[in-house]
Design an enzyme around this catalytic site. Structure first.
Site, PDB file in Angstrom:
ATOM      1  N   LYS A  98      48.002  86.826 123.720  1.00 44.44           N
ATOM      2  CA  LYS A  98      48.761  88.468 123.756  1.00 44.44           C
ATOM      3  C   LYS A  98      50.241  88.400 124.377  1.00 44.44           C
ATOM      4  O   LYS A  98      50.810  88.879 123.313  1.00 44.44           O
ATOM      5  CB  LYS A  98      47.458  89.527 123.538  1.00 44.44           C
ATOM      6  CG  LYS A  98      46.759  89.853 122.764  1.00 44.44           C
ATOM      7  CD  LYS A  98      45.654  91.235 122.540  1.00 44.44           C
ATOM      8  CE  LYS A  98      44.546  90.759 121.892  1.00 44.44           C
ATOM      9  NZ  LYS A  98      43.484  91.876 122.662  1.00 44.44           N
ATOM     10  N   ASP A 133      45.405  97.508 119.579  1.00 46.20           N
ATOM     11  CA  ASP A 133      44.204  97.693 120.282  1.00 46.20           C
ATOM     12  C   ASP A 133      43.980  99.437 120.851  1.00 46.20           C
ATOM     13  O   ASP A 133      43.403  99.870 120.622  1.00 46.20           O
ATOM     14  CB  ASP A 133      44.201  96.693 121.376  1.00 46.20           C
ATOM     15  CG  ASP A 133      43.885  95.460 121.230  1.00 46.20           C
ATOM     16  OD1 ASP A 133      43.735  95.293 120.074  1.00 46.20           O
ATOM     17  OD2 ASP A 133      44.340  94.669 121.668  1.00 46.20           O
ATOM     18  N   ALA A 136      42.096  94.113 133.773  1.00 40.65           N
ATOM     19  CA  ALA A 136      43.633  95.023 133.760  1.00 40.65           C
ATOM     20  C   ALA A 136      44.114  94.149 132.997  1.00 40.65           C
ATOM     21  O   ALA A 136      45.680  93.436 133.478  1.00 40.65           O
ATOM     22  CB  ALA A 136      43.895  94.851 134.806  1.00 40.65           C
ATOM     23  N   GLY A 180      45.056  91.706 128.733  1.00 44.12           N
ATOM     24  CA  GLY A 180      44.606  92.413 128.062  1.00 44.12           C
ATOM     25  C   GLY A 180      44.902  93.381 127.196  1.00 44.12           C
ATOM     26  O   GLY A 180      46.006  93.633 127.017  1.00 44.12           O
ATOM     27  N   GLY A 197      32.632  97.343 121.373  1.00 45.48           N
ATOM     28  CA  GLY A 197      33.864  97.779 120.597  1.00 45.48           C
ATOM     29  C   GLY A 197      34.173  96.965 118.920  1.00 45.48           C
ATOM     30  O   GLY A 197      34.630  97.467 119.459  1.00 45.48           O
TER      31      GLY A 197
END
Ligand code: NDP
Length: 280
Positions: free
Chosen positions: A66, A102, A128, A130, A240
């Site tokens: 990313k 996201d 911490a 992407g 998710g």
């Protein structure tokens, strides 16, 4: 043959994105090809160029590319720049435009599908990388009261905190401080610990009353964190999958100008995941 789209990652064979986008395209009546392309870090830039050369109009980018994707873009949306990462590429003329869906994907899943109010919450963000960088700005925009970032590599938590530029609301702590930082209204696991290792060792004291726990991973990778959240008494627990479908819908809207209905696609994938778990 319709327009060409793809998801780039490494590994990427497991990605649900081709199935999600095929369903969206069928729903709105667009002919398009959407494939998964595996590219290593060294090959990523060349793979994106080759894709553009054969008429690629848009791409999703997943782990671990990313940040690299953002670097290839001639322009990027504010949310991609704040995240320092792009998960969506849009071809305009001879250039790539970068976006990051996201964060809005997570916020949509929680506020629209689950009907939860994020405002005023004290939030713990584990990780911490992407994904954490993508969701942090969107959570602040959604009106949370405090964001506490804890990451195995402390420097990355500090860098994310600095990039967010909100010292009144954003704080960092070492993992060893977790027993002493109080209780939270929302805990987000944005680490890949559930994929790579046995998961995280977390004290139950982190879960406040009516706590919302979200693992950005889904399927097996989310099991250990969500089991911890259940044992800690978190009232709401989600993986998710909903975020995945919502971020895909936002990407789709960027490419095609229409946002698909995510409910049937989420229901289909949830039913498949339940069937797989029952079969175990
Ligand atoms: P990155 O590789 O960028 O970051 C991984 C993060 O996990 C880092 O903070 C890393 O810490 C931490 N980590 C890894 N292993 C451990 C461990 N054993 N103990 C503690 N911390 C650990 O990955 P992403 O941020 O892109 O992805 C993270 C997760 O989010 C993945 O499981 C991914 O599938 C999921 N995801 C889901 C999305 C969705 O739509 N549902 C979208 C994007 C991601 P360190 O910095 O110390 O290495």
């Amino acid at each position: 043959m319709g327009a060409r789209y793809a998801v780039f990652g490494h590994p990427v064979a497991h990605s649900l994105s081709p199935r999600i986008h095929a369903e969206f395209a069928r729903q709105v009546g667009i002919a398009m090809e959407y494939v998964a392309i595996d590219a290593t870090a060294e090959d990523f830039a060349a793979a994106i160029s080759s894709f553009a050369a054969v008429g690629g109009l848009g791409a999703n980018v997943t782990l671990p590319h990313k940040e690299r994707a953002l670097a290839l873009c001639a322009h990027a949306s504010e949310r991609a720049r704040r995240a320092g990462a792009a998960n969506t590429l849009i071809r305009e003329g001879n250039e790539w435009i970068g976006d990051n869906t996201d964060g809005i994907g997570l916020v949509h899943d929680l506020t629209e599908r689950r009907r939860l109010d994020l405002r005023g919450r004290r939030v713990l963000l584990l990780g911490a990388g992407g994904a954490a960088r993508g969701v942090a700005p969107a959570l602040l925009d959604a009106g949370i009261a405090e964001l506490w970032i804890v990451n195995r590599t402390a420097d990355k938590a500090d860098a994310l905190s600095d990039a967010l530029g909100e010292p009144d609301r954003v704080h960092t702590r070492y993992p060893a401080d977790l027993p002493d930082i109080g209780a939270f209204d929302m805990i987000i696991n944005a680490t890949s610990a559930g994929r790579d290792s046995g998961g995280l060792a977390l004290p139950f004291s982190l879960a406040g009353t009516r706590c919302l726990a979200v693992d950005l991973s889904y399927g097996e990778a989310a099991i250990s964190f969500l089991a911890w959240a259940g044992a800690a008494g978190c009232e709401h627990r989600f993986d998710g999958l909903g975020m995945l479908v919502e971020q895909a819908a936002e990407s789709f809207a960027r490419w095609h100008g229409q946002r698909p209905d995510t409910d049937p696609v989420f229901a289909m994938l949830s039913a498949k995941a339940d069937a797989l778990q029952t079969a175990d």
